[in-house]
Design a protein around this motif. Structure first.
Motif, short mmCIF file in Angstrom:
data_model
loop_
_atom_site.label_atom_id
_atom_site.label_comp_id
_atom_site.label_asym_id
_atom_site.label_seq_id
_atom_site.Cartn_x
_atom_site.Cartn_y
_atom_site.Cartn_z
N ASP A 1 0.84 -1.18 0.00
CA ASP A 1 0.00 0.00 0.00
C ASP A 1 0.89 1.24 0.00
O ASP A 1 1.74 1.41 0.88
N PRO A 2 0.73 2.15 -0.97
CA PRO A 2 1.60 3.32 -1.05
C PRO A 2 1.45 4.28 0.12
O PRO A 2 2.33 5.11 0.35
N ASP A 3 0.36 4.19 0.87
CA ASP A 3 0.15 5.09 2.00
C ASP A 3 0.61 4.50 3.33
O ASP A 3 1.17 5.20 4.17
N THR A 4 0.35 3.22 3.52
CA THR A 4 0.66 2.60 4.81
C THR A 4 1.92 1.74 4.80
O THR A 4 2.45 1.43 5.86
N GLY A 5 2.37 1.34 3.63
CA GLY A 5 3.52 0.46 3.55
C GLY A 5 3.19 -1.00 3.84
O GLY A 5 4.08 -1.85 3.88
N GLU A 6 1.91 -1.32 4.03
CA GLU A 6 1.50 -2.68 4.35
C GLU A 6 1.09 -3.43 3.08
O GLU A 6 0.47 -2.85 2.18
N PRO A 7 1.43 -4.72 2.98
CA PRO A 7 1.00 -5.50 1.82
C PRO A 7 -0.48 -5.83 1.91
O PRO A 7 -1.03 -5.99 3.00
N GLY A 8 -1.12 -5.94 0.77
CA GLY A 8 -2.53 -6.30 0.73
C GLY A 8 -2.73 -7.68 0.13
O GLY A 8 -1.79 -8.29 -0.37
#
Length: 214
Positions: free
Chosen positions: A73-80
């Motif tokens: 995720d470009p905002d959170t840095g978490e993978p989806g």
């Protein structure tokens, strides 16, 4: 439209399953848990591809359509999660996805010819009975082994093929014309009778033209 695919087959016990993947996964697409929705951020090319695969799910009731989306995720840095679309008649348990995925080989190339998806306006009026409380033809969702499973009928996939297509068609122009309010989206599943109650999440598809480098 012509869609380049990769066709995979694998056996789990006595049953053989067919998995369809895009020949080239979308580069700029991610799913993540938002505050009110399940957010899907896509650029125009990714939205067009997912719309085509969504339509393919409506005409391929004997296959699982696997859309790799696991970009950070470009905002959170978490993978989806990835996205898996399948017909309910397959009776495939998402708990077996990890095992099936591990058995898939490189696949065989295939080209599918698909009609254009329904427009947003036509699709939302296509089956008004979906808004009725008695309607049971709804998507069922489950997240397992890094994938969001959307299980539904052929008619349901056909009726909702507008979701990503609308964002691909209208998003770029809308954002370009409104730099101070650059947000274009389409929603499905909030009070429209398309997602089953109890564990299901509305989907909020957002057009995004600015993506950081990997």
């Amino acid at each position: 439209m012509k869609l380049s695919l990769s066709l995979h087959r694998a056996r789990l016990g006595p049953a053989e399953f067919q998995v369809i993947r895009p020949a080239r996964p979308p580069e700029r697409a991610v799913l993540s848990d938002g505050r009110w929705y399940l957010d899907a951020q896509v650029d125009q090319q990714a939205a067009q591809l997912v719309a085509a695969l969504w339509s393919l799910a409506a005409t391929s009731p004997r296959s699982l359509v696997h859309v790799p989306l696991r970009r950070t995720d470009p905002d959170t840095g978490e993978p989806g999660p990835d996205l898996v679309l399948l017909h309910h008649s397959l009776q495939f348990a998402p708990s077996r996805w990890k095992e099936l995925r591990a058995r898939l080989g490189p696949g065989r190339p295939r080209t599918a010819n698909l009609p254009g998806p329904l427009s947003a306006g036509r699709a939302r009026e296509f089956r008004p009975e979906r808004h009725h409380r008695e309607n049971r033809d709804r998507f069922h969702q489950r997240v397992h082994a890094g994938a969001l499973f959307m299980t539904g009928s052929a008619a349901l996939f056909a009726d909702t093929s507008w979701l990503f297509a609308d964002v691909a068609h209208r998003g770029p122009g809308y954002v370009h014309a409104r730099p101070d309010h650059a947000h274009y989206c389409a929603r499905m599943g909030q009070g429209d009778g398309l997602v089953a109650d109890g564990g299901g999440s509305a989907i909020h598809v957002v057009y995004r033209d600015q993506w950081p480098d990997r």
